[in-house]
Design an enzyme around this catalytic site. Sequence first.
Site, PDB file in Angstrom:
ATOM      1  N   SER A 123       0.792  -1.284   0.107  1.00 37.76           N
ATOM      2  CA  SER A 123       0.104  -0.026  -0.085  1.00 37.76           C
ATOM      3  C   SER A 123       0.853   1.166  -0.111  1.00 37.76           C
ATOM      4  O   SER A 123       0.203   2.177  -0.272  1.00 37.76           O
ATOM      5  CB  SER A 123      -1.113  -0.112   1.251  1.00 37.76           C
ATOM      6  OG  SER A 123      -0.245   0.284   2.252  1.00 37.76           O
ATOM      7  N   LYS A 160       0.279   4.902   6.903  1.00 37.85           N
ATOM      8  CA  LYS A 160      -0.350   5.647   5.722  1.00 37.85           C
ATOM      9  C   LYS A 160       0.293   6.766   5.733  1.00 37.85           C
ATOM     10  O   LYS A 160       0.755   7.338   6.496  1.00 37.85           O
ATOM     11  CB  LYS A 160      -1.798   5.616   5.842  1.00 37.85           C
ATOM     12  CG  LYS A 160      -2.366   4.272   5.754  1.00 37.85           C
ATOM     13  CD  LYS A 160      -2.781   3.954   4.085  1.00 37.85           C
ATOM     14  CE  LYS A 160      -2.517   2.518   3.786  1.00 37.85           C
ATOM     15  NZ  LYS A 160      -3.203   1.544   4.479  1.00 37.85           N
TER      16      LYS A 160
END
Lengths: 204, 204
Positions: A123, A160
């Site tokens: 990711s 993230k």
Amino acid sequence: MEQKSTQNKSKRGGLRVNAGRKVDTGLFGEPTSVIRVPESQKGVVKDFLSAYRNKQLKQESYNHLEIVAADKSGDIALPLFTSKVAAGFPSPADDHIEKRLNPNDFLIDQQDATFFVTISGLSMRDAGLLPNDKAVVDRSKIPAIGDIVLAVIDSEYTIKMLAKTKQNQPRLLSANPDFAPIEIKEGQQFEIWGVVTGSFRRFK
Amino acid sequence: MEQKSTQNKSKRGGLRVNAGRKVDTGLFGEPTSVIRVPESQKGVVKDFLSAYRNKQLKQESYNHLEIVAADKSGDIALPLFTSKVAAGFPSPADDHIEKRLNPNDFLIDQQDATFFVTISGLSMRDAGLLPNDKAVVDRSKIPAIGDIVLAVIDSEYTIKMLAKTKQNQPRLLSANPDFAPIEIKEGQQFEIWGVVTGSFRRFK
DNA sequence: ATTTTGATTGTTGTTACAATAATCAAATGG
DNA sequence: CCATTTGATTATTGTAACAACAATCAAAAT
């Protein structure tokens, strides 16, 4: 364009009875089929598939993820070369050594607030964080918009990039178009555990 | 079959300007797309998707009802996540940290044969080497096919992946489709200066 | 006021397709 | 005669397209 009859191409080729790609020589060594998935979960599924592929390749199991504390002992400063040219740079004879560098000092500011986490999944691929990389997490830093952070959402940990919505709600962005942004909704547990200040890996 | 002109069907219907199914009224409440998965994992992925659907539903009831607090504990098990591989990983309580990691020990094998080089350019992007990263170069390692190496071609230094041609000549591959492979031709000076055994960077 | 009905539009599982990749053996070249 | 080149063959893979289904709307019928 057509020259079927008057072609004078070389006379190689011809019938090949047993030619052609062999079955199950694809990525997974087995037949595949298509399946419809929600846009936001595309990355998750792809991550799973690439992990599945790795598992097939080497009998290793998935890497166990854990947070590890930093140890900064030892004092080695090794030569660092300068390189400003894209394709090449001048010979790193000893006189081109710009300075000496100690990775520990370079990576770690606050030893007792610093932890390491092993990356899994793709990711954050486009930020240069690949599976198995070690992320350096500093709990003493104050997170800012744009930082890469280790966040906790409903007791799930994830790395993230921190952003915010127009309503000033936290929003977590992946660095990979396959992964949808995560909006923190009312009632969800959310915490920024620490700021990712660096990373390191081994190739060999 | 055709009865366009002589039709005596009822006169209902007609133009419906705003008719039709509304967007995102499907199973997932969001757009979907197709993805190819190995036959043997189809069930796993489908399991995951139905769990994801349940999770969404639950989330919804959280936000709109206030009487559901009781079943907060029963978290849906997401099959894909059982191996801690994809999106999140289990909560590392602060007191569970036993292991410590020293980046220097992790990155450096032979202290006096190790050098650092700053990456410039994007030619190794897909290997996770971005501009300004520090590459760890070990001169004592024996280069093998597939290694990332610091090579010297006509006294230009470059970091590439080592491969070979069918004629067993060295060939240097970039990890970025925008960069063509480099073949070492007869008469060119060529040397593998060292093997890139790792890398590290700072984000902040 | 409620129900029926055709029109309209989005979803969903599957098929089809084109680009790529892998493999084979005949033809070629040394 | 052997290694390489080349075209033929066949499989994989991501995406586009399709048809069946589902949802929604409002005019017409009741």
